[in-house]
Design an enzyme around this catalytic site. Structure first.
Site, PDB file in Angstrom:
ATOM      1  N   ASP A   1     -20.890 -29.088  -0.201  1.00 30.19           N
ATOM      2  CA  ASP A   1     -19.756 -28.327  -0.168  1.00 30.19           C
ATOM      3  C   ASP A   1     -20.151 -28.003   1.640  1.00 30.19           C
ATOM      4  OD1 ASP A   1     -17.339 -27.028   0.418  1.00 30.19           O
ATOM      5  OD2 ASP A   1     -18.514 -24.452  -0.288  1.00 30.19           O
TER       6      ASP A   1
ATOM      7  N   ARG B   1     -15.553 -22.851  -8.396  1.00 29.40           N
ATOM      8  CA  ARG B   1     -17.612 -22.691  -7.936  1.00 29.40           C
ATOM      9  C   ARG B   1     -17.270 -22.263  -9.839  1.00 29.40           C
ATOM     10  NH1 ARG B   1     -15.735 -18.659  -3.599  1.00 29.40           N
ATOM     11  NH2 ARG B   1     -16.423 -20.066  -1.714  1.00 29.40           N
TER      12      ARG B   1
ATOM     13  N   CYS C   1     -13.562 -30.602   2.353  1.00 31.00           N
ATOM     14  CA  CYS C   1     -12.163 -29.748   3.179  1.00 31.00           C
ATOM     15  C   CYS C   1     -11.613 -29.858   4.408  1.00 31.00           C
ATOM     16  CB  CYS C   1     -12.982 -28.447   3.385  1.00 31.00           C
ATOM     17  SG  CYS C   1     -13.854 -28.106   4.687  1.00 31.00           S
TER      18      CYS C   1
END
Length: 405
Positions: free
Chosen positions: A309, A223, A349
């Site tokens: 994301d 981030r 992820c």
């Protein structure tokens, strides 16, 4: 070999090689025979010829039949054993996280040699998720030790909350549930919300109802990397969840940030976090499906930095191809939406979407969008989620920053 106190499980040559290489799992099809092993209990793991390979947890309900805990025949799995493991994990966090120790992952399962256990720290609360029956049976020892070791080190904690409301527990023969773990002499907190500070940004964390343990800590420094590019830009943050990338971009000086998530609850919390930090005037929020939204948008919207994301599109090898199509779709749309010279942050992820596969997807998307990608940076999860090289499952997060040219 002296008489051992644990029953024995004999495993195949394939499992023997995996254990010798450092991988802690033995699958059901790799067990030759098991002698009087209790589910969730400890057993010695031996090769077909009787060679000692380690000691671990057995569970006849699980496809992961054995989870190795130690390769030393001299280990005694008492309170002192677990205390050493906890101190080892905590000292590692203090070293690699420094001033960020009050908001980090304290135990990362197999990477810290606690098979199936996750513990996150959110300021004054530890949030635990237990996914193996062996650890479930040991938590009465592990959790009080964890609380004592951290508080004796000067950390202010009000309790340990269990987030065991996940279906995977049922595959291990365990029930789902959530709530504060009872600690002797410690009053039970009556509020399951806390406030954390990450990268200088305040968040309200609902660790009772939020996703996973309540907040995703693994992207902490990614981030910051994205925020460095946000100065003066119009940013579109897709799959914003609690608004973490969006807030970092706004704090980094973005001219405007639009945060999007399919969940109305997530958007409400993201908006609340923006107000908490006085960033709401430079931000807007929308509850929408990103797959529907991106095709509807045009360059006239003026976004010159897009952040993708998404949640894991695949949790098994069987669905990797479908996931690849999803990753390609959102990245292709983002690349088409950006002007030449714009910036793209994109990630996956999922462990099953390997770095090689993910990069292949991005190459295909760039080719179809008729753009080139100039890589700025390639990153992984924060160091409080350490990657154990002999356990590929611990290496899961891919994060890439590009300029689209």
């Amino acid at each position: 070999m002296k008489q051992r106190e644990f029953p024995t499980v004999f495993v195949t040559r394939k499992a023997e090689l995996a254990l010798q290489s450092g991988h802690p799992w033995v699958y059901d099809g790799e067990v030759i025979r098991a002698e009087r092993c209790a589910d969730g209990g400890l057993c010695d793991i031996c090769s077909e010829k009787g060679r000692y390979l380690g000691t671990g947890f057995f569970n006849s309900h699980s496809r992961i039949r054995l989870r190795a805990l130690s390769r030393s025949a001299n280990d005694r799995f008492d309170e002192s054993f677990w205390e050493r493991r906890i101190r080892y994990a905590w000292e590692y966090r203090k070293t690699v996280m420094g001033k960020d120790i009050d908001c980090c992952r304290v135990i990362f399962g197999e990477s810290d040699f606690f098979p199936g256990l996750t513990v996150d720290r959110f300021s004054d609360v530890l949030v635990a998720q237990t996914l193996s029956l062996g650890i479930e049976k040991q938590k009465g020892v592990i959790f009080p030790l964890l609380y004592r070791i951290l508080t004796e080190d000067g950390q202010q904690l009000r309790g340990i909350y269990e987030r065991n409301d996940v279906a995977i527990r049922e595959l291990e023969g365990m029930e789902q549930g959530k709530g504060f773990f009872p600690l002797a002499g410690i009053p039970q907190p009556d509020v399951a919300v806390t406030e954390i500070v990450e990268n200088g940004i305040r968040y309200e964390v609902d660790f009772e109802n939020g996703q996973k343990t309540g907040f995703f800590l693994d992207q902490k420094y990614n981030r910051l990397a994205a925020a460095k590019l946000a100065q003066g830009r119009r940013v579109l943050d897709c799959f914003t969840h609690t608004g973490s990338f969006a807030l970092n971009a706004a704090m980094g000086g973005a001219a405007h940030v639009r945060a999007v998530d399919i969940s109305e609850d997530a958007v409400r919390l993201a908006r609340k976090n923006a107000c908490l930090n006085g960033l709401d005037r430079r931000m807007s929020f929308a509850a929408a499906n990103v797959f529907d939204l991106l095709p509807q948008m045009g360059r006239e919207e003026g976004f010159d930095f897009i952040i993708l994301d998404p949640p894991a599109f695949t949790k098994s090898r069987k669905t990797v191809d479908s996931a690849a199509r999803g990753y390609k779709e959102i990245n292709l749309r983002a690349m088409k939406l950006l002007p030449r010279g714009g910036y793209l942050a994109t990630c996956s992820c999922s462990h099953f979407m390997t770095e090689e596969k993910f990069i292949g997807v991005l190459r295909e998307a760039a080719a179809d969008a008729h753009v080139q990608l100039r890589q700025i940076e390639a990153r992984q999860q924060a160091p409080d989620h350490p990657i154990l090289w002999n356990v590929p499952e611990t290496n899961y997060l891919k994060f890439l920053l590009f300029q689209v040219v």
